[in-house]
Enzyme design. Structure first.
Site, PDB file in Angstrom:
ATOM      1  N   HIS A   4       0.832  -1.282  -0.248  1.00 56.03           N
ATOM      2  CA  HIS A   4      -0.173   0.237  -0.202  1.00 56.03           C
ATOM      3  C   HIS A   4       0.486   1.324  -0.260  1.00 56.03           C
ATOM      4  O   HIS A   4       0.242   2.272   0.715  1.00 56.03           O
ATOM      5  CB  HIS A   4      -1.252   0.177   1.628  1.00 56.03           C
ATOM      6  CG  HIS A   4      -1.942  -1.261   1.045  1.00 56.03           C
ATOM      7  ND1 HIS A   4      -1.666  -2.461   2.134  1.00 56.03           N
ATOM      8  CD2 HIS A   4      -3.304  -1.189   0.520  1.00 56.03           C
ATOM      9  CE1 HIS A   4      -2.635  -3.084   1.633  1.00 56.03           C
ATOM     10  NE2 HIS A   4      -3.494  -2.494   0.981  1.00 56.03           N
ATOM     11  N   ARG A  43      -4.518   4.618  -3.137  1.00 56.05           N
ATOM     12  CA  ARG A  43      -5.279   5.045  -2.552  1.00 56.05           C
ATOM     13  C   ARG A  43      -5.281   6.566  -1.990  1.00 56.05           C
ATOM     14  O   ARG A  43      -6.131   6.791  -1.056  1.00 56.05           O
ATOM     15  CB  ARG A  43      -5.796   4.487  -1.717  1.00 56.05           C
ATOM     16  CG  ARG A  43      -5.577   2.688  -2.193  1.00 56.05           C
ATOM     17  CD  ARG A  43      -6.144   1.888  -0.982  1.00 56.05           C
ATOM     18  NE  ARG A  43      -6.446   0.296  -1.525  1.00 56.05           N
ATOM     19  CZ  ARG A  43      -7.512  -0.010  -0.916  1.00 56.05           C
ATOM     20  NH1 ARG A  43      -8.165   0.311  -0.544  1.00 56.05           N
ATOM     21  NH2 ARG A  43      -7.464  -1.031  -2.024  1.00 56.05           N
ATOM     22  N   GLY A  89      -3.774  13.698  15.652  1.00 58.68           N
ATOM     23  CA  GLY A  89      -5.239  13.732  14.928  1.00 58.68           C
ATOM     24  C   GLY A  89      -6.486  14.567  15.905  1.00 58.68           C
ATOM     25  O   GLY A  89      -5.445  15.230  17.208  1.00 58.68           O
ATOM     26  N   MET A 180     -10.024   7.403  16.821  1.00 61.57           N
ATOM     27  CA  MET A 180     -10.341   5.549  16.572  1.00 61.57           C
ATOM     28  C   MET A 180      -9.014   4.944  15.823  1.00 61.57           C
ATOM     29  O   MET A 180      -9.299   3.998  15.053  1.00 61.57           O
ATOM     30  CB  MET A 180     -11.655   5.985  15.066  1.00 61.57           C
ATOM     31  CG  MET A 180     -12.510   6.944  15.999  1.00 61.57           C
ATOM     32  SD  MET A 180     -13.189   7.383  14.378  1.00 61.57           S
ATOM     33  CE  MET A 180     -14.347   5.250  14.073  1.00 61.57           C
ATOM     34  N   SER A 203     -11.255  18.349  18.530  1.00 60.91           N
ATOM     35  CA  SER A 203     -12.601  18.290  17.316  1.00 60.91           C
ATOM     36  C   SER A 203     -13.624  19.240  18.246  1.00 60.91           C
ATOM     37  O   SER A 203     -14.677  19.926  16.683  1.00 60.91           O
ATOM     38  CB  SER A 203     -12.142  17.937  16.688  1.00 60.91           C
ATOM     39  OG  SER A 203     -12.419  16.997  16.391  1.00 60.91           O
ATOM     40  N   ASP A 204     -14.635  17.874  18.781  1.00 61.93           N
ATOM     41  CA  ASP A 204     -15.606  18.333  19.306  1.00 61.93           C
ATOM     42  C   ASP A 204     -15.628  17.430  20.442  1.00 61.93           C
ATOM     43  O   ASP A 204     -14.825  17.475  21.140  1.00 61.93           O
ATOM     44  CB  ASP A 204     -16.469  17.865  17.823  1.00 61.93           C
ATOM     45  CG  ASP A 204     -16.281  16.040  17.924  1.00 61.93           C
ATOM     46  OD1 ASP A 204     -15.437  15.680  17.405  1.00 61.93           O
ATOM     47  OD2 ASP A 204     -16.644  14.797  18.575  1.00 61.93           O
TER      48      ASP A 204
HETATM   49  N1  HPA Z   1     -15.129  10.616  17.909  1.00 60.70           N
HETATM   50  C1  HPA Z   1     -14.590   9.444  17.500  1.00 60.70           C
HETATM   51  N2  HPA Z   1     -14.100  10.104  16.709  1.00 60.70           N
HETATM   52  C2  HPA Z   1     -13.556  11.017  16.979  1.00 60.70           C
HETATM   53  C3  HPA Z   1     -14.218  11.979  17.211  1.00 60.70           C
HETATM   54  C4  HPA Z   1     -15.390  11.653  17.782  1.00 60.70           C
HETATM   55  O1  HPA Z   1     -16.394  11.868  18.371  1.00 60.70           O
HETATM   56  N3  HPA Z   1     -13.856  13.784  17.211  1.00 60.70           N
HETATM   57  C5  HPA Z   1     -12.898  13.230  16.101  1.00 60.70           C
HETATM   58  N4  HPA Z   1     -12.606  11.812  16.329  1.00 60.70           N
END
Ligand code: HPA
Length: 233
Positions: A4, A43, A89, A180, A203-204
């Site tokens: 890959h 890819r 990340g 993840m 990020s959230d």
């Molecule tokens: N869940 C899973 N992975 C993520 C999230 C989340 O809310 N935000 C950024 N990566």
């Protein structure tokens, strides 16, 4: 060339930064490295090698989730002799005190993935960061006046869960954030005697349901990449 990754032997540095998003890898390479050259486009999983303060470093996307990341990490460690991988990340906060744009160093990564259940015949494995890298990233962040949280995280196999409260149990047991990939990275690094660390930007938030406005993302992402590059020296 591996299955890959189309780089020739010697084209990938011993240290690789891995954002999930290949376009983020391109952006980091073009803005933070000198003389960046693309070594992979199979890819569309872009990878670049260049120089940071005179030392060769590579930056390559991992894709989303443990299965994607482990394909690239396995080939980097086994076929290209990579010794250090730092994931850079994003993550979702599981605690109300964590704000969008905050940085987290993942000391350990629990997971709801069954990849390690398969590997260890149903038994548990504790994926853990390299202590030297963790300490060095922490010290660099503090010296730059960047606040970082250090602790355990959750690597989940599912972004859109049926049960929207699934994360609360993990938060009750100390997980700071969810992403993840990290449990998969730390496991393979241990297997192949390499060093690994995840530096994550919030990020959230699963607590407040906020997510990052683009200007915060732009500020937060280079900060974690710069700490990762400095820690890899
Ligand atoms: N869940 C899973 N992975 C993520 C999230 C989340 O809310 N935000 C950024 N990566």
């Amino acid at each position: 060339m591996s299955l890959h990754i189309e780089a020739k032997p010697g084209e990938i540095a011993e240290t690789v930064l891995m954002p999930g998003d290949p376009l983020r890898a391109k952006n980091f390479a073009e803005t933070l490295l000198d003389d960046a050259v693309c070594f992979n486009n199979i890819r569309g999983m872009l990878g670049y090698s260049g120089f940071y303060r005179g030392k060769k470093v590579s930056i390559m996307g991992s894709g989303m989730g443990i299965p994607s990341l482990q394909i690239y990490v396995h080939e980097l460690l086994v076929e290209y002799g990579v010794k250090t991988i730092i994931r850079v990340g994003t993550c979702g906060a599981l605690r109300k005190e964590l704000r969008i744009g905050d940085l987290v160093l993942a000391m350990s990564a629990s997971t709801d993935s069954h990849i390690n259940k398969l590997r260890f015949n149903g038994q548990d494995y504790a994926p853990t960061a390299d202590f030297g890298l963790l300490l060095s990233a922490y010290n660099i962040a503090i010296a730059r006046g960047v606040e970082v949280k250090v602790g355990s995280i959750l690597s989940s196999d599912t972004f859109y869960h049926d049960d929207e409260t699934y994360w609360k149990k993990w938060a009750d047991f100390g997980a700071l954030v969810v992403e993840m990939e990290t449990a998969g990275l730390y496991t393979l690094a241990a297997k192949f005697n390499a060093r690994a660390l995840s530096i994550l930007t919030v990020s959230d938030s699963l607590v407040s349901h906020e997510s990052a406005p683009s200007e915060v993302r732009e500020k937060g992402y280079p900060a974690m990449a710069e700490i990762a590059l400095a820690a890899s020296q």
